[in-house]
Scaffold this motif. Structure first.
Motif, short mmCIF file in Angstrom:
data_model
loop_
_atom_site.label_atom_id
_atom_site.label_comp_id
_atom_site.label_asym_id
_atom_site.label_seq_id
_atom_site.Cartn_x
_atom_site.Cartn_y
_atom_site.Cartn_z
N ARG A 29 3.48 4.65 -7.05
CA ARG A 29 4.28 4.04 -5.98
C ARG A 29 5.74 4.22 -6.34
NH1 ARG A 29 4.49 -2.27 -4.42
NH2 ARG A 29 5.80 -2.10 -2.57
N LYS B 197 1.47 11.37 -7.58
CA LYS B 197 0.96 11.34 -6.20
C LYS B 197 0.27 10.03 -5.88
CE LYS B 197 -0.89 14.52 -2.82
NZ LYS B 197 -1.46 15.86 -2.59
N SER B 198 -0.42 9.45 -6.83
CA SER B 198 -1.13 8.19 -6.58
C SER B 198 -0.33 6.97 -7.05
CB SER B 198 -2.50 8.21 -7.29
OG SER B 198 -2.31 8.41 -8.69
N GLN C 182 0.81 -1.22 0.00
CA GLN C 182 0.00 0.00 0.00
C GLN C 182 0.85 1.27 0.00
OE1 GLN C 182 -3.30 -0.44 -0.28
NE2 GLN C 182 -2.80 -2.64 -0.27
N SER D 30 4.66 5.26 -13.17
CA SER D 30 3.41 4.83 -12.55
C SER D 30 3.08 3.37 -12.84
CB SER D 30 2.25 5.71 -13.03
OG SER D 30 2.47 7.06 -12.70
N LYS E 22 2.80 4.55 -0.82
CA LYS E 22 2.57 5.61 -1.80
C LYS E 22 3.89 6.30 -2.12
CE LYS E 22 -2.16 6.52 -0.16
NZ LYS E 22 -3.07 7.55 0.41
#
Length: 696
Positions: free
Chosen positions: A140, A137-138, A27, A107, A29
């Motif tokens: 990893r 931003k979204s 999870q 991304s 970020k």
């Protein structure tokens, strides 16, 4: 294999644990790690270890180097595009915009972006915050940015990204980590100890030393000369101008300095802009006392300076001693302690590196200074037992069989007489124990050390009447180090104990001890103790009595002894000048003047008054003027003025009432009163020097 053994990765447990946590967190970020530290502390080594670990976890990693030119967004994106193509075979379609392509690629899969030498990244801040980072931003992505001073303040305060930023300032190796590094090197144990002592836990210094010792020409090379030279060149690369270079070598001789103080040590004053450029260097800190060099960098620059131009170095160091002695009485207690520690650090190379009790070649840093705790006692008794078995010095005034009982007695009734040096975790490393001399402690002293009466002479009678709160003398009886410590030699701990105890004494105390051992006597003389005569210990042993007195203005006398011992033909004549002693006032003389301030005939009978050739009226007027002045006069604080006014001018309350009015215990009030008398003596002496100068 031998080469790999010499370059084991150590000391990054905290950083690597956080890195691994991010790699294994499904999870996770987009985040930012800021790695910072002085040159040679291991930033690039850590990034390389992170790259290897990322490969082990099958996580894509990209490497950028700020020295390759990442000062524009075009070069930044082009470097990323090249890394994707050469490392992973990813290529951009001819029609795709570069920014969109990079953001899309980063991304797709978890990615670690390692950026070394990113000192110039602030030039891209606006674009990174407004255009590049929002695209990820979204995603990893982990940005690991390594630079000497860390990411700029804007990164730490940015509302969108500050919660995703973690800072990792790298530290020096602990002694345990140094031995861990050296353990598989194959070097002899004694040589490993010498390396551990002389590299101060600086990773590059450690690696260079080991490499040079393993080189084919090792027997012909002076490793301890070459390593500081290599490292000083590395640090001074940051100082682009000759003016900064000169300033850094001078700053290495001061604990901290503002522009005026630094210029007093330079032959040619700095230009204003140069001083502010110094604050931008990675190993220079801006403190409330001025700028200060990182301790390891200061040592390395001093060593290199001393070897390149020894006569010039000795002259500048001598001037530094004189400057620090001048400053001592005009600064607060915190800075006085710092000056004392720094003076001892500069003086360290004049002290014996091979001695039965102390080895001063190692610059160990003690842990936090904390008072003796009862739970320390088993460790201290163990240290002392080992010391007795090794026939090390304790006190020839006391029967050896009584040492344990004496230590128990001091711990139970007068624990303030035990001084403990601790490691970073607060565990005792060494101690010395004695008694603060006053009416309550004298019976215990005379019980275990009956020879003390001969040492103290007539003073013993007055000490039997002295209240606890007026005590200012420590009679040292016992001393020991952890001789079984796995990381430190006993002589290193002995030096650390002596240095820290000396700094402690500069608070305005007097220390007394007696010894028969000629080696210890020689060491005490070098440390600035004064021999006060001979006494007889148990079994008729003849002892030398030693005294170190930092009460009143005795610090000046101590530092002048240091200065005289470090003078060279190239040095300036030491202060004080011939007439300075005549113009200095002792605390006890100041006290006598205050007590007789309104009895002019008795005031003028004092020897101190005849020495100055001043009238009682002049002295009274000058003292009243100093105390009435609302501006701070040198070290004399506003509260100290109030204490002196209440105690000597108004004289309408007894000492207990005065202490209560200042919300202090009697003991604390007495200490403040003595310090106020000492500071007033300094200010009055300064006025005398000015008056004499004006009359010439």
């Amino acid at each position: 294999m031998e080469n790999m053994a010499r370059h084991r990765i150590i000391g990054f447990d905290r950083e690597m644990m956080s890195f691994t946590d991010w790699l294994t967190d499904a999870q996770a970020k987009t985040s930012i790690f800021s790695i910072s530290g002085i040159g040679g502390i291991g930033k690039t080594t850590l990034l390389l270890q992170m790259a290897r670990t990322a490969r082990q976890f099958s996580v894509r990693s990209l490497w950028l180097d700020g020295r390759g030119g990442l000062t524009t967004l075009g070069s930044f994106l082009a470097s990323l595009e090249m890394s994707l193509a050469t490392e992973y075979g990813r290529t951009r379609d001819r029609d795709a915009a570069l920014l969109s392509y990079i953001a899309s690629e980063l991304s797709l899969v978890p990615t670690v972006l390692l950026i070394d030498n990113c000192e110039e990244i602030e030039r891209l801040e606006g674009w990174l915050f407004s255009s590049f980072l929002p695209e990820l931003k979204s995603a990893r992505v982990l940005f690991v940015c390594a630079s000497r001073n860390g990411l700029p303040l804007q990164w730490q305060t940015n509302p969108e990204w500050k919660s995703r930023l973690r800072r990792f300032p790298l530290r020096l190796f602990t002694r345990e980590e140094v031995y861990d590094y050296l353990g598989s090197s194959g070097l002899p144990v004694e040589l490993q100890r010498e390396i551990a002592q002389k590299t101060d836990g600086h990773p590059l210094s450690l690696a260079l030393t080991v490499d040079m010792l393993f080189s084919e020409s090792a027997e012909e090379r002076d490793v301890w000369r070459e390593v500081p030279a290599v490292l000083s060149a590395e640090f001074l690369r940051e100082a682009a101008s000759p003016n900064l270079y000169r300033a850094l070598t001078a700053l290495s001789l001061l604990p901290a300095a503002d522009e005026a103080l630094l210029n007093r040590l330079l032959d040619k004053p700095l230009e204003g802009a140069d001083y502010y450029q110094l604050t931008a260097l990675s190993f220079v800190r801006d403190t409330m006392d001025g700028i200060s060099l990182h301790q390891v960098v200061a040592r390395i620059l001093r060593e290199d300076f001393a070897r390149r131009t020894p006569e010039q170095f000795e002259a500048v160091r001598h001037r530094a001693f004189v400057l620090l002695a001048e400053r001592f009485h005009s600064v607060d207690h915190r800075m006085q302690m710092r000056l004392s520690a720094h003076i001892l650090e500069l003086y360290r190379e004049f002290l014996p590196s091979a001695h039965a009790y102390a080895n001063f070649s190692s610059s160990l840093k003690p842990g936090e200074q904390k008072p003796f705790q009862l739970e320390d006692l088993p460790d201290l008794q163990r240290f002392m037992k080992a010391s007795i078995l090794g026939s090390d010095w304790q006190s020839e005034l006391v029967e050896p069989a009584d040492y344990p009982a004496l230590l128990d007695g001091i711990a139970a009734r007068f624990p303030e007489g035990i001084f403990v040096v601790r490691d970073e975790k607060g565990r005792p490393l060494a101690f010395c124990a004695g008694l603060w001399l006053h009416a309550l402690s004298m019976p215990l002293l005379e019980r275990y050390a009956p020879g003390c009466r001969q040492m103290l002479g007539e003073e013993a009678f007055s000490l039997h009447e002295l209240p606890l709160e007026a005590a200012d003398t420590i009679f040292v009886l016992l001393s020991a180090v952890n001789s079984e410590h796995s990381l430190y030699r006993p002589e290193e701990l002995g030096a650390l104990l002596m240095q820290q105890w000396l700094v402690h004494m500069t608070r305005g105390l007097r220390g007394i001890l007696a010894a028969a051992d000629p080696q210890l006597n020689a060491l005490l003389s070098v440390l600035g103790f004064q021999a006060c005569g001979k006494v007889t210990g148990f079994a008729g042993i003849e002892l030398t009595t030693w005294e170190l007195d930092f009460r009143q203005s005795a610090f000046d006398q101590w530092i002048q002894r240091i200065i005289r011992q470090t003078e060279t033909a190239a040095a300036q004549p030491a202060l004080p000048r011939e007439n300075d002693h005549r113009l200095s006032i002792e605390r006890n003389e100041m006290k006598q003047m205050l007590e007789r301030l309104f009895e002019l005939d008795k005031l003028e009978e004092l020897p101190v008054m005849r020495r100055f050739c001043w009238s009682g009226m002049q002295v009274r007027a000058t003292i009243q003027e100093i105390l009435a002045d609302t501006h701070q006069a040198g070290p004399l604080t506003a509260m100290e003025k109030e204490i002196l006014i209440a105690g000597y001018l108004r004289k309408d309350r007894n000492k207990s009432e005065l202490a209560a009015s200042f919300h202090m215990s009697r003991a604390t009030f007495y200490r403040h009163m003595r310090l106020a008398e000492q500071h007033l003596a300094y200010v009055l002496g300064d006025r005398l020097r000015q008056a004499e100068g004006d009359s010439l």
